[in-house]
Design an enzyme around this catalytic site. Structure first.
Site, PDB file in Angstrom:
ATOM      1  CG  HIS A 198      42.786  34.097  42.072  1.00  0.00           C
ATOM      2  ND1 HIS A 198      43.238  34.141  43.377  1.00  0.00           N
ATOM      3  CD2 HIS A 198      42.564  35.487  41.778  1.00  0.00           C
ATOM      4  CE1 HIS A 198      43.365  35.399  43.437  1.00  0.00           C
ATOM      5  NE2 HIS A 198      42.998  35.913  42.623  1.00  0.00           N
ATOM      6  CG  ASN A 202      39.840  42.951  41.867  1.00  0.00           C
ATOM      7  OD1 ASN A 202      39.328  41.964  41.116  1.00  0.00           O
ATOM      8  ND2 ASN A 202      41.056  43.058  42.295  1.00  0.00           N
ATOM      9  CG  HIS A 255      47.423  45.829  35.682  1.00  0.00           C
ATOM     10  ND1 HIS A 255      46.424  46.404  36.350  1.00  0.00           N
ATOM     11  CD2 HIS A 255      47.909  44.736  36.485  1.00  0.00           C
ATOM     12  CE1 HIS A 255      46.307  45.949  37.475  1.00  0.00           C
ATOM     13  NE2 HIS A 255      47.106  44.956  37.718  1.00  0.00           N
ATOM     14  CG  HIS A 293      44.460  39.151  48.893  1.00  0.00           C
ATOM     15  ND1 HIS A 293      45.014  39.654  47.789  1.00  0.00           N
ATOM     16  CD2 HIS A 293      45.230  39.959  49.859  1.00  0.00           C
ATOM     17  CE1 HIS A 293      45.782  40.371  47.861  1.00  0.00           C
ATOM     18  NE2 HIS A 293      46.119  40.571  48.974  1.00  0.00           N
ATOM     19  CG  LEU A 330      36.858  37.500  33.313  1.00  0.00           C
ATOM     20  CD1 LEU A 330      35.791  36.786  32.953  1.00  0.00           C
ATOM     21  CD2 LEU A 330      38.115  37.104  32.386  1.00  0.00           C
ATOM     22  NE  ARG A 331      42.449  43.841  35.708  1.00  0.00           N
ATOM     23  CZ  ARG A 331      42.834  43.628  36.836  1.00  0.00           C
ATOM     24  NH1 ARG A 331      42.140  43.649  37.757  1.00  0.00           N
ATOM     25  NH2 ARG A 331      44.108  43.269  37.266  1.00  0.00           N
ATOM     26  CG  ASP A 388      46.172  36.584  40.892  1.00  0.00           C
ATOM     27  OD1 ASP A 388      45.153  37.393  40.629  1.00  0.00           O
ATOM     28  OD2 ASP A 388      46.850  36.776  41.878  1.00  0.00           O
TER      29      ASP A 388
END
Lengths: 306, 427
Positions: free
Chosen positions: B63, B97, B312, B182, B66-67, B308
């Site tokens: 989980h 996501n 950011h 989730h 990696l954006r 997780d």
């Protein structure tokens, strides 16, 4: 008495800090009764009022307090909408600081906003209300009002009634009153009670009649319709007034010499019956006067040594 | 290719249940021999003394975020895989996501191919359950699986509509693939910024009750039971969720779950001072929850630890608490936080490594490269005593949003090998 850098919360204070500020405020109150209501304590200092939420009373009170101390004041008022457009609070503060300000007074809708800017500026920061967190100068002015009326806060029984969940005044009041040795009972709709509020030291009593019994002071809180969002937390204003508003009947259950306070502005006929507005036991205007004195004390303490 | 001799290292391998001191000879990237009595051939100059070190199979994190594609300013597949191997992970499963979300075969292939191009770690994508993560229409499970995805999740957002979740679980049975939940009842978490309780009251922040997670966990367990599908619950953070999963397992529901290191290391108290580096979803809970998570790890109710890892940028964290984004980075702090459980006597070494290797491998149903003669070298060398302080300068992730920033941690991977090469070596 340690040297305080900012006034961000009552939580940061010790009992001696509050006692010191109250004694200073009493001295400043005398200044307010003079024909020339001004002392030169903060001459040459510039105080910036950052009001990101609508406010009339608190903003004016801080401005007057600063002017009574001979400081210069500038204010910005911004609506929430410009912040939503991505206006950066930290940038705003750093820009104003670069213009050589000496102190920031901030009101903001986000809990922790004052803490945030205190972390990025060298100037003292005064929290004039952050979200649903704290409103420390309101608690200090409530303490001052009670102290002047009763002579002492220790041992008083204070019932705080209404929207505790959204009230920064309630949080600061509970913390300050407990520190000063009063007993705090809170009451109101269960939908407006924060979880684990007992952690602050107050006792929850959902039955309003029970809560006000033998109280020395009732603090009515304003219903903050603007903060609720989503589903209404009670069925109607009418029902609220009937079951949670302070009426003469409920007030008669308190001690004979009990007083009524309210942080204002009052929703007349909702949390407080109009009949109780102008009786001598209602200290709302004394609170407002105490507000200026307390804010003078805070400004003087944070800025005088600089 | 790599020639290396590792002398007398503590091999901890949950796949073969071994925990013993042994030596390894790697020739040309392959493990040539493992044994107590082997010695370095004179041709091999590259020798590591294994004293005080552990060697484990390459760690696995099922989980992470990696954006890439879309939010490369936070992290990309290059920096993300580097951060992963610096944290000892050679297999990672990026959540879908991204922008756009990974909801089709072509994005899945893009992530796999980009991951392979750096030759550091294996990125096995998790794709969306629903198109655009909108919770309305199922994605093409069959096509996406054929392209290399290993599970489906709308992580970050729950599938709100129970009937859509039911459909996903039913359809997953055709492919016997894993659906990852989730678990969040959105109507209870709306506007919330942290756990609802003592600390949210003190800070005047709107809270998210733990019931928000519990209700969603129960819903998805019942749907898995109804459909007979395989369900995995992501980032378990509450006491009641652990209990619900234990009960479900006892009655034979095909459910597994993970927790993240912060849920067994921190509580809501870490938010005090409006610390946005402690803001994540689900939020840090209470001490009672933390203890239940630790019990769940001990009893095997929690199948694995997943980071997780959620990078950011500073812009998204240096702001008012309620506006700050959810999530913290986790690759490079997971091992030391896990080791804390060993130091406290809660887990033995083999159980901890299990939670980082065999545990997650069983959840997603893959068999990684084993540590045995004939295999390509893929392993992690950990110095359990090595102290370090994660800082902006030393973290390999592009972002540094972690509550452990500038805090001293103990124990870390010092060398990571993948596909016969050393992909990370601590200087």
């Amino acid at each position: 008495m340690y040297q305080m850098k900012h006034l961000l919360s009552i939580r940061q204070l010790k009992r001696e800090d509050i006692e010191f500020l109250l004694s200073q405020a009493e001295a400043f109150k005398e200044v307010l009764s003079r024909p020339i209501k001004k002392v030169p304590a903060l001459r040459g200092k510039t105080i910036v009022n950052l009001f990101f939420e609508p406010s009339t009373r608190t903003k004016l009170s801080f401005e007057l307090a600063a002017k009574r101390l001979s400081a210069d004041t500038v204010s910005i008022s911004k609506s929430m909408s410009s912040l939503e457009k991505g206006e950066d609070l930290i940038d705003t503060v750093k820009n104003i600081e670069a213009m050589k300000a000496d102190c920031f007074v901030i009101r903001h809708r986000a809990s922790g906003a004052a803490h945030l800017i205190a972390g990025v500026t060298k100037c003292p920061v005064i929290n004039a209300g952050d979200g649903t967190n704290e409103h420390p100068t309101q608690a200090l002015l409530d303490c001052l009002t009670l102290k002047e009326h009763f002579g002492n806060i220790r041992g008083l029984r204070v019932a705080i009634i209404g929207d505790i969940l959204h009230s920064r005044v309630a949080r600061s009041d509970i913390l300050a009153l407990m520190l000063m040795g009063a007993e705090c009972i809170i009451s109101g709709p269960a939908t407006m009670m924060p979880k684990d509020i007992e952690a602050l030291g107050a006792r929850v009593c959902l039955d309003v009649k029970e809560a006000v019994k033998d109280a020395d002071c009732i603090i009515c809180l304003r219903i903050q319709r603007e903060r609720q969002g989503g589903a209404r937390l009670f069925p109607s204003l009418r029902e609220y007034a009937m079951f949670f508003g302070l009426s003469p009947e409920i007030f008669s259950l308190t001690k004979d010499d009990a007083v009524i306070m309210h942080p204002g502005p009052v929703n007349k006929g909702v949390e407080l019956s109009p009949e109780l507005m102008n009786i001598k036991q209602t200290l709302i205007f004394q609170q407002v006067t105490s507000g200026v004195a307390v804010r003078m004390a805070v400004l003087a303490m944070l800025l005088a040594g600089q | 290719m790599l020639d290396l001799f590792i002398r007398a290292i503590r091999l901890i391998d949950p796949f073969s249940s071994r925990d013993e001191v042994t030596s390894l000879l790697i020739i040309n990237g392959r493990i040539e021999a493992i044994g107590k009595d082997i010695d370095a051939p004179s041709a091999v100059n590259n020798v590591i003394d294994g004293k005080g070190l552990w060697l484990t199979p390459g760690l696995m994190d099922i989980h992470c975020h990696l954006r890439e594609p879309g939010e490369e300013y936070k992290e990309d597949i290059a920096s993300g895989t580097m951060s992963a191997v610096a944290g000892g992970f050679t297999t990672i499963c990026p959540m879908p996501n991204t922008r756009p979300p990974n909801d089709c075969a072509s994005i899945t292939r893009f992530i796999i191919e980009k991951g392979e191009s750096y030759k550091r770690a294996r990125a096995l994508p998790i794709a969306c359950i629903t198109k655009g993560q909108k919770g309305e229409e199922l994605t093409e499970f069959g096509d996406i699986l054929a392209s290399g995805a290993i599970a489906f999740s709308d992580d970050g957002l729950p599938v709100r509509d129970a009937s859509i979740m039911r459909l996903a679980l039913e359809y997953s049975r055709n492919f016997d693939c894993l659906i990852i939940s989730h678990a969040e009842e959105m109507s209870l978490s709306k506007g919330g910024a942290m756990n609802e309780g003592r600390m949210s009251t003190i800070l005047g922040l709107k809270g998210i009750p733990s019931a928000c997670e519990d209700i969603a966990v129960y819903r998805d367990i019942r749907l898995a039971e109804l459909t007979g599908a395989r369900l995995h619950i992501a980032h378990v953070s509450t006491k009641e969720a652990v209990r619900l999963i234990m009960e479900a397992k006892q009655r034979g529901v095909r459910v597994t779950c993970e927790t993240a290191p912060h849920y067994f290391s921190l509580t809501e108290d870490a938010v005090d001072g409006y610390n946005t580096l402690s803001k994540m979803n689900p939020p840090l809970r209470t001490e009672e929850d933390r203890e239940a998570i630790i019990e769940g790890l001990k009893d095997g109710i929690i199948d694995c630890i997943a980071t997780d890892h959620a990078p950011h940028s500073i812009l998204e964290k240096e702001c008012e608490f309620e506006r700050a984004m959810n999530g913290i980075i986790g690759f490079e702090t997971a091992v030391p936080l896990g080791l804390e459980l060993v130091r406290q006597g809660i887990l033995d070494e083999l159980s901890l490594i299990h939670l980082f290797t065999k545990g997650p491998a069983s959840v997603i149903g893959i068999e990684p490269e084993p540590v045995k003669a004939g295999s390509m070298a893929e392993f992690t060398v950990i110095d359990p005593e090595r102290e370090f302080i994660p800082t902006k300068e030393t973290l390999f992730s592009k972002s540094h949003n972690t509550p452990f920033l500038n805090k001293k941690l103990r124990g870390r991977p010092v060398l990571t090998a993948y596909n016969g090469k050393i992909v990370f070596k601590l200087k």
